[in-house]
Design an enzyme around this catalytic site. Structure first.
Site, PDB file in Angstrom:
ATOM      1  N   ASP A 393      45.093  49.554  40.679  1.00 40.23           N
ATOM      2  CA  ASP A 393      44.182  48.172  41.250  1.00 40.23           C
ATOM      3  C   ASP A 393      44.431  47.312  40.095  1.00 40.23           C
ATOM      4  O   ASP A 393      44.358  47.620  38.800  1.00 40.23           O
ATOM      5  CB  ASP A 393      42.652  48.341  41.836  1.00 40.23           C
ATOM      6  CG  ASP A 393      41.978  47.013  42.058  1.00 40.23           C
ATOM      7  OD1 ASP A 393      43.004  46.279  42.781  1.00 40.23           O
ATOM      8  OD2 ASP A 393      41.296  46.934  41.238  1.00 40.23           O
ATOM      9  N   ASP A 595      38.604  50.174  41.438  1.00 37.09           N
ATOM     10  CA  ASP A 595      37.219  49.715  40.870  1.00 37.09           C
ATOM     11  C   ASP A 595      36.334  49.112  41.917  1.00 37.09           C
ATOM     12  O   ASP A 595      34.937  49.175  41.758  1.00 37.09           O
ATOM     13  CB  ASP A 595      36.939  48.874  39.655  1.00 37.09           C
ATOM     14  CG  ASP A 595      37.460  47.295  40.030  1.00 37.09           C
ATOM     15  OD1 ASP A 595      38.165  47.124  40.981  1.00 37.09           O
ATOM     16  OD2 ASP A 595      36.412  46.631  39.516  1.00 37.09           O
ATOM     17  N   ASP A 599      39.145  48.974  47.280  1.00 36.81           N
ATOM     18  CA  ASP A 599      39.914  50.169  46.825  1.00 36.81           C
ATOM     19  C   ASP A 599      39.323  51.419  47.357  1.00 36.81           C
ATOM     20  O   ASP A 599      40.217  52.470  47.152  1.00 36.81           O
ATOM     21  CB  ASP A 599      39.843  50.291  45.171  1.00 36.81           C
ATOM     22  CG  ASP A 599      40.059  48.921  44.439  1.00 36.81           C
ATOM     23  OD1 ASP A 599      41.077  48.392  45.001  1.00 36.81           O
ATOM     24  OD2 ASP A 599      39.607  48.884  43.448  1.00 36.81           O
TER      25      ASP A 599
END
Length: 701
Positions: A393, A595, A599
């Site tokens: 990410d 995080d 996600d």
């Protein structure tokens, strides 16, 4: 407490307590003195009745003061305080080397005293009595349809009695008990070493002080303090809700996957996760005890999270037991020799393979915690070692955990301060890095604001929506505000916003379908990201991919700086999830690093998932591995450590099979006695376990 100074040098004291002390008192004394601020080490010697205390101070004057403090504590301590001391956690009672030496010495003394001085009938009766637990366990295995190690041990002991006076059986039981003591000590020390390393990992909580919040360490909290937990947070303590309402996921405690509503007067528990809402919690349980319970849960669940290779080795160990019996049967039929038959039963492969393997995993988990990541089980080491595609990410993972506001545009007659004040009012409810950037900028400019809006709705990966004085207010990405909410904006003005943003991310604020402002969020890369990406490629990752909900232009700039050729922009959570599935269908073994709440679907889908320390508790709960710090360099250590663990497990399997095969051959040939083979078998098991407990990576890495 009476004492006499036996030896004293700067920084160290040894005192006599005038007589032996019970083991429990020895542990109590050690822990009580470790609570003295200047004391760095305390070792009690129960048999000698003495105490060695190491203390530290920067100057000679401070050392003298520290020495006086230690002696003062000794003089003030009473025997009643030592007697009534209770451990605050089970880790304090971890076995120490002296426990093992005392136990082995007592076992040896009793064994040889009985052997030397008791008459034969009494010795035989005692041996039969001591054999009963072995046989009971063997029969339990047989009733369950298992041919395992207890059956081997029971058969070997029975074979010893058949040889005559029971001396052989007595020696076999003594050696089996010695081996069990060594194995139990090694296992418990490894578990407690892992648990202690996890205790050193810092935990934070948001403590409420008047009208302000302050982030503090768990160790700084006390009973009665109030903390706040919001969407995506892990509740840090056991307590009672004194304000707010939240949906709390308690699956880590109850196993129930659905969140439960918790409001004023309800109890909440450390380690559970807020999935929606916000609560203020008054602490009712010891914060450190809450942390200990979470750690014990991690250690316990490691058993359920075994890797395929660990399960394969343990399964192979169990499958080898019937071959021991077949070999013993062949020896009995061909040699008619009880001693050689017993030798075939005294050595098994299972103990060495199972114990050394589990200790290798615990040692890897312990070293992981020291290097900045917590791994929930050995199967995740296995998945990390074999993964060939790593997916990142962007926000909060590759970029800094604390992005900042680098510019503000105001529209519709507002000024920049008004736009920032209103945006902070909306964003303060959420732990996302972008939200923190807006709130921190407003605090920096001393822009106070009042809550005049209704309940805030967080739309994952899009933004925030609420109602203020009957008008709909939204803040979020370009896709959310301009496309989903249909807020009109001239194409030329949008192009100007993109040009001004450069590598920053524009955050759009609108009320009742009219654009009020744009806030530019600068999200710099974390240090050494490009180097980490290069090292991961060198470590065997064939593909490195970056995913983001940000626009294409921003994503491209970040990817170029990070050294990542493959990236996808303008993604929703379901898009990230679908992409992970697509990579798996293409044959990749995927590691996902993220995080945020957005996600979580992709983390859950990956072969192995890794959550950043600054991310939401929902992401950490979904992930298999959690980073303790925000440094991505821990990923390189994680990859190398996982690969070394795989090699060590494989090498340990081959070594255990080779050693025990040689011992079987020597025993069956009559070169060594069954007792000697048992002694060497147990010694090799402990030695192999100790070898597997060694550090995995060089200290400098």
């Amino acid at each position: 407490m009476r004492y006499t100074i036996q030896h004293s040098i700067p920084g160290r004291l040894r005192v006599s307590l005038h007589g032996t002390i019970p083991e429990r008192h020895a542990v109590a004394l050690e822990e009580l003195f470790l609570g003295v601020p200047c004391v760095t080490k305390c070792v009690a010697y129960p048999k000698a009745g003495s105490l060695a205390i190491t203390y530290e101070a920067e100057s000679a004057q401070a050392q003298a003061a520290a020495r006086n403090e230690v002696l003062s504590r000794l003089g003030q301590l009473t025997y009643d305080q030592v007697e009534t001391w209770e451990p605050t956690d089970s880790l304090m009672m971890a076995p120490k080397p002296r426990h093992l030496f005392t136990k082995l010495a007592n076992m040896a003394l009793l064994h040889y005293l009985r052997r030397a001085f008791l008459p034969q009938p009494v010795k035989m009766a005692l041996r039969l009595r001591h054999a009963l637990p072995f046989w009971k366990e063997a029969f339990a295995s047989l009733r369950a349809g298992r041919l395992d190690v207890p059956v081997l041990d029971g058969a070997a002991i029975a074979m010893g009695f058949l040889q005559g006076d029971g001396t052989s059986a007595g020696s076999s039981m003594y050696l089996l008990n010695v081996g069990a003591a060594l194995e139990h000590y090694t296992q418990r020390r490894s578990e407690c070493s892992l648990a202690r390393s996890l205790m050193d990992i810092p935990n934070k909580a948001r403590k409420v002080e008047g009208f302000e919040e302050r982030e503090v360490a768990i160790a700084e909290l006390a009973l009665g303090d109030v903390v706040v937990s919001r969407l995506g947070d892990s509740i840090p303590v056991d307590g009672e809700v004194v304000g707010g309402t939240a949906a709390v996921n308690q699956s880590s405690l109850t196993g129930e996957p659905l969140a439960v509503v918790r409001t004023v007067g309800d109890s909440v528990y450390a380690g559970t996760v807020v999935e929606d809402g916000e609560v203020r919690i008054r602490i009712t349980g010891d914060p450190l005890q809450s942390k200990v319970r979470s750690i014990v849960h991690i250690v316990e669940q490691a058993e359920a999270m075994k890797s395929a290779s660990q399960k394969r080795i343990e399964s192979a160990a169990d499958k080898l037991v019937p071959w021991n019996f077949l070999l013993a049967g062949i020896v009995a039929l061909t040699t008619r020799n009880f001693t050689k038959t017993a030798a075939a039963l005294m050595v098994d492969y299972s103990c060495a393979l199972k114990l050394s393997g589990s200790i290798a995993v615990m040692a890897a988990q312990r070293e992981s915690a020291k290097r900045g990541f917590v791994v929930k089980g050995s199967r995740f080491f296995d998945a990390m070692a074999t993964a060939d595609c790593i997916v990142f990410d962007k926000t909060g993972t590759l970029t800094a955990a604390e992005p900042g506001v680098c510019g503000v545009d105001a529209y519709n007659g507002h000024n920049e301060r008004e736009v920032l004040r209103f945006a902070a009012c909306l964003e303060e409810h959420f732990p996302h890095p972008v939200a923190r950037a807006v709130v921190n900028k407003a605090l920096e400019l001393q822009l106070a604001h009042r809550e005049e809006h209704a309940e805030v709705e967080y739309i994952v990966a899009h933004g925030i929506a609420t109602t203020i004085h009957g008008r709909r207010a939204v803040i979020g990405s370009e896709h959310f505000v301009l496309e989903d909410e249909h807020v009109p904006l001239d194409a030329l003005e949008l192009e100007r916003i993109h040009e001004k943003a450069g590598g920053a991310s524009p955050l759009f604020l609108a009320v009742d379908g009219v654009l009020e402002g744009v806030i530019y969020i600068e999200d710099p890369l974390k240090p050494n990201v490009a180097r980490v990406v290069a090292q991961l490629k060198e470590a065997g990752f064939k593909r490195v991919i970056m995913l983001t909900g940000d626009n294409e232009r921003t994503a491209k700039l970040v990817a170029e700086k990070a050294g990542i050729e493959d990236f996808k922009a303008d993604l929703l959570p379901e898009d990230k999830h679908a992409l992970v599935h697509q990579l798996q269908e293409e044959g990749y073994k995927v590691a996902m690093v993220g995080d945020g709440v957005n996600d979580t679907p992709a983390l859950s889908a990956a072969h192995v998932s890794i959550a950043m320390s600054g991310g939401s508790a929902v992401a950490r709960e979904a992930a298999d591995i959690s980073l303790v710090s925000d440094s991505l360099e821990a990923l390189v250590d994680l990859r190398h450590l996982s690969m070394v663990l795989n090699k060590r497990m494989s090498r340990g399997y081959r070594t255990a099979v080779a050693i025990n095969s040689v011992l079987l051959a020597l025993g069956i040939s009559g070169t060594i006695t069954p007792q000697t083979s048992s002694l060497l078998h147990n010694a090799s098991t402990v030695a192999l376990s100790a070898a597997n407990a060694r550090a995995f990576l060089p200290a400098g890495e």
